[in-house]
Design an enzyme around this catalytic site. Structure first.
Site, short mmCIF file in Angstrom:
data_model
loop_
_atom_site.label_atom_id
_atom_site.label_comp_id
_atom_site.label_asym_id
_atom_site.label_seq_id
_atom_site.Cartn_x
_atom_site.Cartn_y
_atom_site.Cartn_z
N HIS A 58 -74.61 78.72 -20.79
CA HIS A 58 -73.74 79.84 -21.34
C HIS A 58 -73.75 79.74 -22.81
O HIS A 58 -74.16 78.79 -23.30
CB HIS A 58 -72.13 79.59 -20.65
CG HIS A 58 -72.12 79.76 -19.34
ND1 HIS A 58 -70.80 79.87 -18.89
CD2 HIS A 58 -72.86 79.82 -18.49
CE1 HIS A 58 -71.07 80.12 -17.58
NE2 HIS A 58 -72.15 80.07 -17.24
N GLU A 60 -71.36 79.82 -25.21
CA GLU A 60 -70.77 78.86 -25.95
C GLU A 60 -71.26 77.39 -25.67
O GLU A 60 -71.42 76.68 -26.72
CB GLU A 60 -69.49 78.59 -25.20
CG GLU A 60 -68.55 79.99 -25.53
CD GLU A 60 -68.85 80.89 -24.54
OE1 GLU A 60 -67.82 81.81 -24.42
OE2 GLU A 60 -69.78 80.97 -23.75
N CYS A 88 -65.34 80.95 -20.32
CA CYS A 88 -65.13 80.76 -19.05
C CYS A 88 -64.48 79.21 -18.72
O CYS A 88 -64.49 78.31 -19.94
CB CYS A 88 -66.29 80.82 -18.16
SG CYS A 88 -67.52 79.42 -18.52
N CYS A 91 -66.99 76.59 -20.55
CA CYS A 91 -67.07 76.60 -21.69
C CYS A 91 -65.88 76.10 -22.38
O CYS A 91 -66.10 75.39 -23.43
CB CYS A 91 -67.48 77.93 -22.18
SG CYS A 91 -69.07 78.53 -21.51
#
Length: 161
Positions: A58, A60, A88, A91
């Site tokens: 992801h 991040e 999320c 993250c």
């Protein structure tokens, strides 16, 4: 104050731009992030899930990995993160582990859910007792596993984090 707000908006626009550009190039979903230290972007990340076949890639997390490598530390407590979307659960956990001091985000998680990136089930799973979760979970060999913790406790040159 206005100048400070303009800088925040500049960093957020970079995260948003990354999210659109890299999504269009086929790397993954529309998510981008930048990490800033003392007013300077030190790391960028974008969703690479489809490109790398890595569900943890992801924006991040990618930005945190890059910032940690750049600074040579796992402690990013003097940094801020700008994410094109509200992080999320994974993250968010990574952000807390990295000790980032502030999170700025663009899209709220409800908008991510609306376009197919719904992580509400993860929050729901975390609230359930382990034995009631969707993925069966079973403890094995706790006595043997505990030995690693004992070794850590006794390690004289450990570096807590």
């Amino acid at each position: 104050m206005e100048n400070n707000q303009a800088r925040h908006e500049e960093f957020m626009r970079e995260a948003i731009s990354l999210s659109v550009e890299k999504m269009r190039e086929g790397y993954g979903g529309p998510f981008g992030a930048v990490i800033v230290r003392n007013g300077v972007v030190i790391a960028r990340g974008y969703n690479k899930v489809l490109h790398t076949h890595d569900p943890t890639a992801h924006a991040e997390v990618e930005a945190i990995r890059s910032a940690s490598q750049t600074l040579g530390t796992h402690d990013l407590s003097d940094c801020e993160i700008y994410a094109s979307s509200q992080p999320c659960p994974m993250c968010l956990g990574a952000i807390y582990w990295a000790r980032l001091k502030k999170i700025y985000y663009g899209n709220p998680h409800q908008e991510a859910a609306r376009i197919g990136f719904d992580d509400s089930f993860i929050y729901e799973e975390l609230e359930k007792p382990v034995e009631q979760r969707h993925i069966p979970t079973q403890q094995l060999l706790p006595e043997e596993a505990h030995k690693a913790f004992e070794v850590w406790e006794q390690k004289e040159d450990k570096q807590p984090y």
